[in-house]
Design a protein around this motif. Sequence first.
Motif, PDB file in Angstrom:
ATOM      1  N   GLU A  29       0.839  -1.196   0.000  1.00  0.00           N
ATOM      2  CA  GLU A  29       0.000   0.000   0.000  1.00  0.00           C
ATOM      3  C   GLU A  29       0.877   1.251   0.000  1.00  0.00           C
ATOM      4  N   GLU A  30       0.551   2.190  -0.879  1.00  0.00           N
ATOM      5  CA  GLU A  30       1.283   3.452  -0.930  1.00  0.00           C
ATOM      6  C   GLU A  30       0.706   4.416   0.097  1.00  0.00           C
ATOM      7  N   ALA A  31       1.600   5.089   0.823  1.00  0.00           N
ATOM      8  CA  ALA A  31       1.167   6.086   1.804  1.00  0.00           C
ATOM      9  C   ALA A  31       2.153   7.239   1.804  1.00  0.00           C
ATOM     10  N   THR A  32       1.621   8.450   1.758  1.00  0.00           N
ATOM     11  CA  THR A  32       2.451   9.647   1.880  1.00  0.00           C
ATOM     12  C   THR A  32       2.112  10.291   3.207  1.00  0.00           C
ATOM     13  N   LEU A  33       3.124  10.542   3.999  1.00  0.00           N
ATOM     14  CA  LEU A  33       2.919  11.136   5.299  1.00  0.00           C
ATOM     15  C   LEU A  33       4.083  12.055   5.619  1.00  0.00           C
ATOM     16  N   THR A  34       3.886  12.912   6.592  1.00  0.00           N
ATOM     17  CA  THR A  34       4.932  13.804   7.045  1.00  0.00           C
ATOM     18  C   THR A  34       5.542  13.197   8.293  1.00  0.00           C
ATOM     19  N   VAL A  35       6.873  13.010   8.252  1.00  0.00           N
ATOM     20  CA  VAL A  35       7.542  12.365   9.384  1.00  0.00           C
ATOM     21  C   VAL A  35       8.570  13.299   9.999  1.00  0.00           C
ATOM     22  N   ASP A  36       8.746  13.158  11.277  1.00  0.00           N
ATOM     23  CA  ASP A  36       9.796  13.843  12.010  1.00  0.00           C
ATOM     24  C   ASP A  36      11.127  13.269  11.523  1.00  0.00           C
ATOM     25  N   HIS A  37      12.104  14.105  11.329  1.00  0.00           N
ATOM     26  CA  HIS A  37      13.406  13.646  10.837  1.00  0.00           C
ATOM     27  C   HIS A  37      14.070  12.655  11.785  1.00  0.00           C
ATOM     28  N   ARG A  38      13.653  12.641  13.039  1.00  0.00           N
ATOM     29  CA  ARG A  38      14.241  11.732  14.024  1.00  0.00           C
ATOM     30  C   ARG A  38      13.497  10.415  14.139  1.00  0.00           C
ATOM     31  N   ALA A  39      12.355  10.267  13.481  1.00  0.00           N
ATOM     32  CA  ALA A  39      11.535   9.061  13.602  1.00  0.00           C
ATOM     33  C   ALA A  39      12.169   7.903  12.830  1.00  0.00           C
ATOM     34  N   THR A  40      12.225   6.761  13.469  1.00  0.00           N
ATOM     35  CA  THR A  40      12.755   5.568  12.803  1.00  0.00           C
ATOM     36  C   THR A  40      11.649   4.883  12.006  1.00  0.00           C
ATOM     37  N   VAL A  41      12.057   3.981  11.143  1.00  0.00           N
ATOM     38  CA  VAL A  41      11.076   3.181  10.405  1.00  0.00           C
ATOM     39  C   VAL A  41      10.238   2.379  11.395  1.00  0.00           C
ATOM     40  N   LEU A  42      10.867   1.834  12.435  1.00  0.00           N
ATOM     41  CA  LEU A  42      10.121   1.066  13.438  1.00  0.00           C
ATOM     42  C   LEU A  42       9.033   1.918  14.085  1.00  0.00           C
ATOM     43  N   GLU A  43       9.385   3.100  14.539  1.00  0.00           N
ATOM     44  CA  GLU A  43       8.398   3.980  15.166  1.00  0.00           C
ATOM     45  C   GLU A  43       7.289   4.343  14.187  1.00  0.00           C
ATOM     46  N   THR A  44       7.667   4.611  12.952  1.00  0.00           N
ATOM     47  CA  THR A  44       6.679   4.989  11.942  1.00  0.00           C
ATOM     48  C   THR A  44       5.723   3.838  11.656  1.00  0.00           C
ATOM     49  N   LEU A  45       6.255   2.626  11.513  1.00  0.00           N
ATOM     50  CA  LEU A  45       5.393   1.470  11.257  1.00  0.00           C
ATOM     51  C   LEU A  45       4.417   1.243  12.409  1.00  0.00           C
ATOM     52  N   ARG A  46       4.907   1.332  13.624  1.00  0.00           N
ATOM     53  CA  ARG A  46       4.074   1.037  14.790  1.00  0.00           C
ATOM     54  C   ARG A  46       3.086   2.168  15.091  1.00  0.00           C
ATOM     55  N   GLU A  47       3.578   3.402  15.080  1.00  0.00           N
ATOM     56  CA  GLU A  47       2.751   4.528  15.512  1.00  0.00           C
ATOM     57  C   GLU A  47       1.884   5.119  14.415  1.00  0.00           C
ATOM     58  N   ARG A  48       2.356   5.143  13.194  1.00  0.00           N
ATOM     59  CA  ARG A  48       1.616   5.785  12.110  1.00  0.00           C
ATOM     60  C   ARG A  48       0.809   4.801  11.286  1.00  0.00           C
ATOM     61  N   PHE A  49       1.305   3.545  11.163  1.00  0.00           N
ATOM     62  CA  PHE A  49       0.605   2.537  10.367  1.00  0.00           C
ATOM     63  C   PHE A  49      -0.140   1.521  11.227  1.00  0.00           C
ATOM     64  N   GLY A  50       0.108   1.514  12.531  1.00  0.00           N
ATOM     65  CA  GLY A  50      -0.543   0.546  13.411  1.00  0.00           C
ATOM     66  C   GLY A  50      -0.057  -0.879  13.207  1.00  0.00           C
ATOM     67  N   LEU A  51       1.120  -1.042  12.622  1.00  0.00           N
ATOM     68  CA  LEU A  51       1.693  -2.370  12.382  1.00  0.00           C
ATOM     69  C   LEU A  51       2.632  -2.697  13.540  1.00  0.00           C
ATOM     70  N   THR A  52       2.166  -3.521  14.448  1.00  0.00           N
ATOM     71  CA  THR A  52       2.897  -3.774  15.689  1.00  0.00           C
ATOM     72  C   THR A  52       3.671  -5.091  15.687  1.00  0.00           C
ATOM     73  N   GLY A  53       3.783  -5.740  14.526  1.00  0.00           N
ATOM     74  CA  GLY A  53       4.545  -6.983  14.459  1.00  0.00           C
ATOM     75  C   GLY A  53       6.001  -6.765  14.812  1.00  0.00           C
ATOM     76  N   ALA A  54       6.663  -5.825  14.166  1.00  0.00           N
ATOM     77  CA  ALA A  54       8.050  -5.509  14.485  1.00  0.00           C
ATOM     78  C   ALA A  54       8.090  -4.902  15.885  1.00  0.00           C
ATOM     79  N   LYS A  55       9.005  -5.392  16.697  1.00  0.00           N
ATOM     80  CA  LYS A  55       9.068  -4.978  18.101  1.00  0.00           C
ATOM     81  C   LYS A  55      10.291  -4.129  18.381  1.00  0.00           C
ATOM     82  N   LYS A  56      10.162  -3.270  19.390  1.00  0.00           N
ATOM     83  CA  LYS A  56      11.316  -2.510  19.881  1.00  0.00           C
ATOM     84  C   LYS A  56      11.910  -3.347  21.007  1.00  0.00           C
ATOM     85  N   GLY A  57      13.033  -3.976  20.698  1.00  0.00           N
ATOM     86  CA  GLY A  57      13.695  -4.823  21.687  1.00  0.00           C
ATOM     87  C   GLY A  57      14.797  -4.039  22.378  1.00  0.00           C
TER      88      GLY A  57
END
Length: 186
Positions: A29-57
């Motif tokens: 799925e294509e998505a265009t969003l505005t991200v903070d320059h400090r946000a990681t892909v992990l944070e973006t996936l979990r917080e912006r896309f609601g995809l919680t499979g990848a974990k912050k270990g």
Amino acid sequence: MDSLALGADLGPEPVVDEHSPVTLFVNGEEATLTVDHRATVLETLRERFGLTGAKKGCDHGQCGACTVLVEGRRINSCLLLAVTQDGATITTVEGLADGESLHPVQQAFVERDALQCGFCTPGQICSAVGMLREAADGRPSHITDPDTATGPVALDADEIRERMSGNLCRCGAYPRIVEAIEDVIE
């Protein structure tokens, strides 16, 4: 002369809240969003896309719980800034299945009971999918015999363990994980 006139240090620069638009192709799925320059892909996936499979270990790229596929290659998403991935194709564990049909690696993990608590499992599965592609593409590991490394790399248990060594499991499900990957290879 005044020290201010000479350009004396006035302390640290103020923190500027910088954001940029980015287009990501996440699980098809294509998505265009505005991200903070400090946000990681992990944070973006979990917080912006609601995809919680990848974990912050560990949040240091050492445990592999955050592993996802970026352009088909396994990546520790806790170390990758989202703003650097404009136009990238990202696949998470949620995007591996084809509708109700699990990806062969997901199915093998279920059949082999290759998990215990399940915290590391999404990262293990994404890493296994990426690792299988790397071996098929002929990319050697540290233990691959360079004299025989022409074309796809044969994956025995030792080669699988070496290639999966960046993904930790605190429960110790390693034997079953290796068996599940071997099942997919067969």
